[in-house]
Every structure is written in C-alpha cells, then in structure tokens.
Design a protein around this motif. Structure first.
Motif, mmCIF file in Angstrom:
data_model
loop_
_atom_site.group_PDB
_atom_site.id
_atom_site.type_symbol
_atom_site.label_atom_id
_atom_site.label_comp_id
_atom_site.label_asym_id
_atom_site.label_seq_id
_atom_site.Cartn_x
_atom_site.Cartn_y
_atom_site.Cartn_z
ATOM 1 N N ALA A 8 -19.927 -54.738 -63.524
ATOM 2 C CA ALA A 8 -20.655 -53.539 -63.962
ATOM 3 C C ALA A 8 -20.971 -52.647 -62.759
ATOM 4 C CB ALA A 8 -21.936 -53.923 -64.685
ATOM 5 N N ALA A 9 -21.380 -53.253 -61.656
ATOM 6 C CA ALA A 9 -21.660 -52.465 -60.445
ATOM 7 C C ALA A 9 -20.392 -51.790 -59.937
ATOM 8 C CB ALA A 9 -22.255 -53.365 -59.367
ATOM 9 N N LEU A 10 -19.279 -52.493 -59.959
ATOM 10 C CA LEU A 10 -18.010 -51.903 -59.519
ATOM 11 C C LEU A 10 -17.563 -50.788 -60.456
ATOM 12 C CD1 LEU A 10 -16.186 -55.133 -58.398
ATOM 13 C CD2 LEU A 10 -16.884 -53.231 -56.934
ATOM 14 N N PHE A 11 -17.815 -50.962 -61.747
ATOM 15 C CA PHE A 11 -17.494 -49.911 -62.707
ATOM 16 C C PHE A 11 -18.263 -48.634 -62.363
ATOM 17 C CE2 PHE A 11 -18.392 -47.619 -66.653
ATOM 18 C CZ PHE A 11 -17.112 -47.448 -67.165
ATOM 19 N N PHE A 12 -19.564 -48.778 -62.036
ATOM 20 C CA PHE A 12 -20.369 -47.606 -61.700
ATOM 21 C C PHE A 12 -19.999 -47.021 -60.346
ATOM 22 C CE2 PHE A 12 -23.155 -49.375 -65.030
ATOM 23 C CZ PHE A 12 -23.151 -48.257 -65.857
ATOM 24 N N VAL A 13 -19.564 -47.848 -59.412
ATOM 25 C CA VAL A 13 -19.048 -47.320 -58.142
ATOM 26 C C VAL A 13 -17.789 -46.496 -58.413
ATOM 27 C CG1 VAL A 13 -17.959 -47.960 -55.954
ATOM 28 C CG2 VAL A 13 -20.054 -49.098 -56.680
ATOM 29 N N GLY A 14 -16.917 -47.006 -59.275
ATOM 30 C CA GLY A 14 -15.720 -46.256 -59.659
ATOM 31 C C GLY A 14 -16.078 -44.960 -60.376
ATOM 32 N N MET A 15 -17.115 -44.995 -61.209
ATOM 33 C CA MET A 15 -17.552 -43.762 -61.871
ATOM 34 C C MET A 15 -18.075 -42.752 -60.859
ATOM 35 S SD MET A 15 -19.122 -44.428 -65.596
ATOM 36 C CE MET A 15 -19.101 -42.688 -65.866
ATOM 37 N N PHE A 16 -18.830 -43.226 -59.876
ATOM 38 C CA PHE A 16 -19.321 -42.329 -58.832
ATOM 39 C C PHE A 16 -18.154 -41.687 -58.080
ATOM 40 C CE2 PHE A 16 -20.373 -41.690 -54.347
ATOM 41 C CZ PHE A 16 -21.332 -40.702 -54.482
ATOM 42 N N LEU A 17 -17.158 -42.492 -57.716
ATOM 43 C CA LEU A 17 -15.984 -41.950 -57.033
ATOM 44 C C LEU A 17 -15.243 -40.946 -57.926
ATOM 45 C CD1 LEU A 17 -14.590 -45.162 -55.302
ATOM 46 C CD2 LEU A 17 -15.700 -43.212 -54.192
ATOM 47 N N GLY A 18 -15.134 -41.257 -59.202
ATOM 48 C CA GLY A 18 -14.458 -40.354 -60.132
ATOM 49 C C GLY A 18 -15.216 -39.054 -60.332
ATOM 50 N N ILE A 19 -16.534 -39.134 -60.433
ATOM 51 C CA ILE A 19 -17.331 -37.914 -60.572
ATOM 52 C C ILE A 19 -17.200 -37.063 -59.324
ATOM 53 C CG2 ILE A 19 -19.710 -37.068 -60.680
ATOM 54 C CD1 ILE A 19 -20.265 -39.434 -62.615
ATOM 55 N N PHE A 20 -17.196 -37.710 -58.153
ATOM 56 C CA PHE A 20 -17.006 -36.971 -56.905
ATOM 57 C C PHE A 20 -15.635 -36.289 -56.888
ATOM 58 C CE2 PHE A 20 -15.411 -36.761 -52.558
ATOM 59 C CZ PHE A 20 -16.401 -35.991 -51.964
ATOM 60 N N PHE A 21 -14.581 -37.024 -57.274
ATOM 61 C CA PHE A 21 -13.227 -36.484 -57.212
ATOM 62 C C PHE A 21 -13.011 -35.369 -58.234
ATOM 63 C CE2 PHE A 21 -8.708 -36.362 -58.117
ATOM 64 C CZ PHE A 21 -8.167 -36.327 -56.842
ATOM 65 N N PHE A 22 -13.283 -35.658 -59.506
ATOM 66 C CA PHE A 22 -12.996 -34.677 -60.551
ATOM 67 C C PHE A 22 -14.022 -33.548 -60.594
ATOM 68 C CE2 PHE A 22 -10.847 -38.560 -62.097
ATOM 69 C CZ PHE A 22 -9.549 -38.076 -62.038
ATOM 70 N N GLY A 23 -15.269 -33.851 -60.271
ATOM 71 C CA GLY A 23 -16.270 -32.793 -60.157
ATOM 72 C C GLY A 23 -15.960 -31.865 -58.998
ATOM 73 N N GLY A 24 -15.502 -32.455 -57.893
ATOM 74 C CA GLY A 24 -15.087 -31.642 -56.754
ATOM 75 C C GLY A 24 -13.888 -30.776 -57.073
ATOM 76 N N LEU A 25 -12.968 -31.299 -57.864
ATOM 77 C CA LEU A 25 -11.815 -30.504 -58.289
ATOM 78 C C LEU A 25 -12.264 -29.331 -59.146
ATOM 79 C CD1 LEU A 25 -8.771 -30.056 -58.547
ATOM 80 C CD2 LEU A 25 -8.788 -31.672 -60.449
ATOM 81 N N TRP A 26 -13.195 -29.574 -60.042
ATOM 82 C CA TRP A 26 -13.702 -28.499 -60.898
ATOM 83 C C TRP A 26 -14.390 -27.427 -60.062
ATOM 84 C CZ3 TRP A 26 -18.694 -26.810 -62.154
ATOM 85 C CH2 TRP A 26 -18.755 -25.899 -63.208
ATOM 86 N N LEU A 27 -15.215 -27.857 -59.106
ATOM 87 C CA LEU A 27 -15.878 -26.886 -58.229
ATOM 88 C C LEU A 27 -14.874 -26.094 -57.402
ATOM 89 C CD1 LEU A 27 -18.973 -28.869 -56.939
ATOM 90 C CD2 LEU A 27 -18.976 -26.842 -58.382
ATOM 91 N N THR A 28 -13.838 -26.756 -56.945
ATOM 92 C CA THR A 28 -12.802 -26.080 -56.159
ATOM 93 C C THR A 28 -12.119 -24.991 -56.975
ATOM 94 O OG1 THR A 28 -12.398 -28.076 -54.882
ATOM 95 C CG2 THR A 28 -10.661 -26.425 -54.870
ATOM 96 N N VAL A 29 -11.796 -25.295 -58.203
ATOM 97 C CA VAL A 29 -11.157 -24.301 -59.068
ATOM 98 C C VAL A 29 -12.100 -23.126 -59.305
ATOM 99 C CG1 VAL A 29 -10.255 -23.876 -61.384
ATOM 100 C CG2 VAL A 29 -9.592 -25.935 -60.148
ATOM 101 N N GLN A 30 -13.391 -23.415 -59.524
ATOM 102 C CA GLN A 30 -14.361 -22.343 -59.741
ATOM 103 C C GLN A 30 -14.487 -21.448 -58.510
ATOM 104 O OE1 GLN A 30 -15.908 -21.755 -62.747
ATOM 105 N NE2 GLN A 30 -14.487 -23.340 -63.382
ATOM 106 N N LYS A 31 -14.569 -22.040 -57.331
ATOM 107 C CA LYS A 31 -14.746 -21.263 -56.104
ATOM 108 C C LYS A 31 -13.478 -20.513 -55.710
ATOM 109 C CE LYS A 31 -18.957 -22.322 -54.952
ATOM 110 N NZ LYS A 31 -19.998 -21.341 -54.823
ATOM 111 N N SER A 32 -12.338 -21.138 -55.906
ATOM 112 C CA SER A 32 -11.090 -20.504 -55.454
ATOM 113 C C SER A 32 -10.677 -19.347 -56.354
ATOM 114 C CB SER A 32 -9.970 -21.534 -55.386
ATOM 115 O OG SER A 32 -9.658 -21.989 -56.677
ATOM 116 N N THR A 33 -11.215 -19.283 -57.557
ATOM 117 C CA THR A 33 -10.883 -18.198 -58.462
ATOM 118 C C THR A 33 -11.275 -16.847 -57.874
ATOM 119 O OG1 THR A 33 -11.235 -19.657 -60.325
ATOM 120 C CG2 THR A 33 -11.198 -17.338 -60.801
ATOM 121 N N PHE A 34 -12.386 -16.812 -57.151
ATOM 122 C CA PHE A 34 -12.893 -15.572 -56.596
ATOM 123 C C PHE A 34 -12.708 -15.485 -55.083
ATOM 124 C CE2 PHE A 34 -15.392 -16.377 -60.431
ATOM 125 C CZ PHE A 34 -15.015 -15.256 -61.151
ATOM 126 N N SER A 35 -11.898 -16.345 -54.531
ATOM 127 C CA SER A 35 -11.711 -16.379 -53.091
ATOM 128 C C SER A 35 -10.486 -15.559 -52.672
ATOM 129 C CB SER A 35 -11.520 -17.827 -52.633
ATOM 130 O OG SER A 35 -11.216 -17.875 -51.267
#
Length: 104
Positions: A8-35
């Motif tokens: 369960a702890a490893l599952f949540f570590v994987g979720m944290f890594l996934g949120i960092f990766f995919f959330g960061g991708l979403w933020l990148t797309v949002q920022k690069s649209t106006f860059s």
C-alpha cells in the motif's frame, strides 16, 4: 499483514510519482500555450519529470519486481486521477498570436 502495508505504501509512492509526472505535463502544456518559446518549457519539463521518475523507481527497484509492480500500479492510477482533476479546470480559449520565426 506487514506485506500488505508495504504494498500500500509503494502504491502511494507510485501515485505521488505519477501525480508529479502527469500533473507536471499538464502544467507544461498550460504554460507553453502562451509562451514565446514552448520548446524550452517542454525540454526542461521533460528532463526534470523524467529524472525524478527514474530516481524514484531506481530507489524502489532493489525491493524486487513485486515492489516495482506495486508502485507502477499507483503510477498508472495517478494518470487517471490527474485526468479527472484537470478536467474541472477551464480551458483557455484565447490565444496570443506568436510571430513566426521568419517574421521576427
């Protein structure tokens, strides 16, 4: 019972890594649209996100294949979570006109 808590702890570590990766991708797309230099946003973001993910899974790997599968399951589940959460944000409709390279 102890193994279940570790998985369960490893599952949540994987979720944290996934949120960092995919959330960061979403933020990148949002920022690069106006860059003016979207390639810079995507390049730096990809290097940073991939580096963090590699380090995270590298630290999990000595635990064995079962540990990796448990954390990868959380990583993939985080993708769905980020998709659901980011759909609630409004999409930017207005776009700035970025001059073409030959017009600068």
């Amino acid at each position: 019972m102890n193994d279940l808590m570790v998985f369960a702890a490893l599952f949540f570590v994987g979720m944290f890594l996934g949120i960092f990766f995919f959330g960061g991708l979403w933020l990148t797309v949002q920022k690069s649209t106006f860059s003016r230099r979207p390639w810079l946003w995507f390049s730096i973001s990809l290097a940073l996100r991939t580096g963090v993910i590699f380090v995270g899974f590298y630290l999990i790997a000595p635990g064995g294949l079962v540990w990796l599968v448990s954390s990868l399951t959380g990583f993939v589940a985080a993708r769905g979570l980020v998709i659901v959460v980011t759909r609630s944000f409004p999409v930017h409709q207005e776009q700035k006109e970025v001059p073409h390279a030959s017009e600068r």
